[in-house]
Design an enzyme around this catalytic site. Structure first.
Site, short mmCIF file in Angstrom:
data_model
loop_
_atom_site.label_atom_id
_atom_site.label_comp_id
_atom_site.label_asym_id
_atom_site.label_seq_id
_atom_site.Cartn_x
_atom_site.Cartn_y
_atom_site.Cartn_z
N CYS A 93 35.03 39.04 38.16
CA CYS A 93 36.42 38.73 38.47
C CYS A 93 37.42 39.59 37.69
CB CYS A 93 36.66 37.24 38.33
SG CYS A 93 38.06 36.73 39.34
N ARG A 126 46.43 32.91 46.49
CA ARG A 126 45.15 33.16 45.83
C ARG A 126 44.01 32.90 46.81
NH1 ARG A 126 45.64 33.96 40.63
NH2 ARG A 126 43.43 33.61 40.21
N HIS A 189 32.26 33.72 40.32
CA HIS A 189 32.51 33.21 38.98
C HIS A 189 31.41 32.37 38.38
CE1 HIS A 189 36.22 33.97 37.19
NE2 HIS A 189 36.88 33.84 38.31
N1 GLN Z 1 43.67 37.39 37.05
C1 GLN Z 1 42.89 37.88 38.13
C2 GLN Z 1 43.34 37.41 39.50
O1 GLN Z 1 43.91 36.36 39.64
C3 GLN Z 1 41.44 37.52 37.92
C4 GLN Z 1 41.26 36.07 37.75
C5 GLN Z 1 39.89 35.66 37.49
O2 GLN Z 1 39.15 36.24 36.65
N2 GLN Z 1 39.55 34.58 38.15
O3 GLN Z 1 43.14 38.10 40.48
#
Ligand code: GLN
Length: 243
Positions: A93, A126, A189
């Site tokens: 990520c 997101r 993740h």
């Molecule tokens: N900050 C990054 C995003 O939102 C990665 C987030 C994460 O590691 N989940 O794209």
């Protein structure tokens, strides 16, 4: 045989418990009588990449990514040499995004390590959901969870897999992650490797083969519970039956 696993900045890059992946790699080595040593590095600590066989870069929020990117730029040359000499890396990520040229958010542009020709830009909303992939690297589907605002463009590089369910790199191309030499970057993740033991073994095998310069056949472990969980998720989300 022995593997040395480097965990970079676990204090800052450990969103959703990415360190569980280290436990999985360690255990799967030990169960086979392979010694596994974990070296954790804090921000600013010197890293001798020639002593490492496998490197994990975990996920982080935009704020944490900004904090580590400066330091990462300082170790860029050594990290790049490690990658170009087929060093094994799993980047997750936020760590995945940092492999590329930059990660552009509404607030700022976070410079990346430029280890892989790719870049990330924040998109609208997101991308949060379970995710299922079919990858060429392993037989079993790869299952996991994604939560990212960034959209990653891999510029013709090979992806980790085709998205069967979920969003993946950019929500459009149906590709997820990147594979460059022995580097794997992915948005999946937390317990990526415990959920996908074949991917864990892929990394262990690559790292051992690079270190010992010969083909390594890993002893088979009893993964019946992991396989059952993987199949359940695969069937629940992709709507397909395992062959
Ligand atoms: N900050 C990054 C995003 O939102 C990665 C987030 C994460 O590691 N989940 O794209």
């Amino acid at each position: 045989m022995k593997l040395v696993i480097g965990h970079l900045y676990p204090d800052l890059l450990n969103l959703y418990g990415d360190r569980g992946n280290i436990a999985c790699l360690t255990k799967r080595c030990q169960w086979r009588g392979i010694e596994a040593e974990v070296r954790t590095f804090e921000l600013g600590e010197p890293i001798d990449f020639t002593k490492l066989d496998l490197v994990l870069l975990g996920g982080g929020s935009d704020r944490e990514q900004m904090l580590v990117c400066q330091k990462l730029r300082e170790i860029r040359k050594d990290f790049q040499e490690y990658v170009e000499k087929d060093g094994v890396v799993i980047a997750i990520c936020g760590g995945y995004q940092l492999l590329g040229k930059y990660y552009k958010t509404d607030q700022r542009t976070i410079p990346g390590l430029e280890l892989v020709d790719m870049y990330t830009e924040q998109g609208e909303g997101r991308l949060i959901d379970n995710i299922v992939l079919k990858s060429d690297l392993v037989e079993m589907p790869i299952v996991g969870f994604e939560n990212h605002g960034g959209r990653t463009y891999i510029n013709g590089n090979r992806s980790l897999g085709k998205v069967l369910y979920g969003s993946g790199n950019d929500g459009q191309t149906k590709e997820e992650g990147v594979v460059y030499r022995n580097v794997i970057g992915t948005y999946l993740h937390g317990p990526l490797l415990p959920k996908n033991p074949q991917l864990a073994d892929y990394l262990i095998k690559k790292a051992l083969e690079r270190k010992y310069q010969r083909e390594i056949i890993l002893e088979k472990l009893d993964d019946s519970q992991e396989e059952e969980a993987n199949t359940y998720v695969f069937q629940r989300f992709s709507g397909e039956k395992e062959k």
